[in-house]
Design a protein around this motif. Sequence first.
Motif, mmCIF file in Angstrom:
data_model
loop_
_atom_site.group_PDB
_atom_site.id
_atom_site.type_symbol
_atom_site.label_atom_id
_atom_site.label_comp_id
_atom_site.label_asym_id
_atom_site.label_seq_id
_atom_site.Cartn_x
_atom_site.Cartn_y
_atom_site.Cartn_z
ATOM 1 N N GLN A 32 0.819 -1.212 0.000
ATOM 2 C CA GLN A 32 0.000 0.000 0.000
ATOM 3 C C GLN A 32 0.847 1.254 0.000
ATOM 4 O OE1 GLN A 32 -1.489 -1.613 3.350
ATOM 5 N NE2 GLN A 32 -0.382 -0.399 4.831
ATOM 6 N N GLY A 33 2.046 1.110 -0.410
ATOM 7 C CA GLY A 33 2.996 2.214 -0.302
ATOM 8 C C GLY A 33 2.806 3.294 -1.346
ATOM 9 N N TRP A 34 3.803 4.124 -1.428
ATOM 10 C CA TRP A 34 3.781 5.219 -2.369
ATOM 11 C C TRP A 34 5.142 5.288 -3.042
ATOM 12 C CZ3 TRP A 34 7.512 8.843 -1.476
ATOM 13 C CH2 TRP A 34 8.064 8.861 -0.205
ATOM 14 N N CYS A 35 5.162 5.963 -4.182
ATOM 15 C CA CYS A 35 6.417 6.184 -4.882
ATOM 16 C C CYS A 35 6.301 7.512 -5.617
ATOM 17 C CB CYS A 35 6.734 5.045 -5.843
ATOM 18 S SG CYS A 35 5.501 4.799 -7.133
ATOM 19 N N TYR A 48 0.383 5.958 -5.678
ATOM 20 C CA TYR A 48 0.068 5.121 -4.539
ATOM 21 C C TYR A 48 -0.339 3.730 -4.988
ATOM 22 C CZ TYR A 48 -0.024 9.534 -2.081
ATOM 23 O OH TYR A 48 0.326 10.745 -1.538
ATOM 24 N N GLY A 49 -0.062 2.736 -4.174
ATOM 25 C CA GLY A 49 -0.515 1.372 -4.399
ATOM 26 C C GLY A 49 -0.004 0.760 -5.685
ATOM 27 N N ASP A 51 -0.371 1.655 -8.689
ATOM 28 C CA ASP A 51 0.102 2.576 -9.721
ATOM 29 C C ASP A 51 1.628 2.688 -9.727
ATOM 30 O OD1 ASP A 51 -2.470 3.121 -10.518
ATOM 31 O OD2 ASP A 51 -2.672 4.866 -9.202
ATOM 32 N N CYS A 52 2.267 2.391 -8.610
ATOM 33 C CA CYS A 52 3.733 2.447 -8.541
ATOM 34 C C CYS A 52 4.383 1.436 -9.455
ATOM 35 C CB CYS A 52 4.199 2.202 -7.111
ATOM 36 S SG CYS A 52 3.829 3.549 -5.980
ATOM 37 N N TRP A 53 3.733 0.304 -9.678
ATOM 38 C CA TRP A 53 4.363 -0.792 -10.417
ATOM 39 C C TRP A 53 3.990 -0.792 -11.880
ATOM 40 C CZ3 TRP A 53 7.864 -1.743 -7.205
ATOM 41 C CH2 TRP A 53 7.605 -1.723 -5.847
ATOM 42 N N LYS A 54 3.232 0.187 -12.335
ATOM 43 C CA LYS A 54 2.840 0.246 -13.760
ATOM 44 C C LYS A 54 3.874 0.987 -14.562
ATOM 45 C CE LYS A 54 -2.052 -0.008 -12.882
ATOM 46 N NZ LYS A 54 -3.322 0.642 -12.972
#
Length: 54
Positions: A32-35, A48-49, A51-54
């Motif tokens: 549930q982190g952020w970047c 957040y969540g 969306d960071c890995w896309k």
Amino acid sequence: MRWKRVLLATGLGTLAIFIAVTAYREYQIRTQGWCVRFFPDGSKKVLYGDDCWK
């Protein structure tokens, strides 16, 4: 001799707590982190969540 055991136990306890906190923080970031995504024009966007890995 006894103070060596106390220092060893204190050191190992501190190391165990540090490892546990680091692992928990990594878990939080992955679930549930952020970047922050930086763009070439110098702007940035906080994601957040998933969306960071896309």
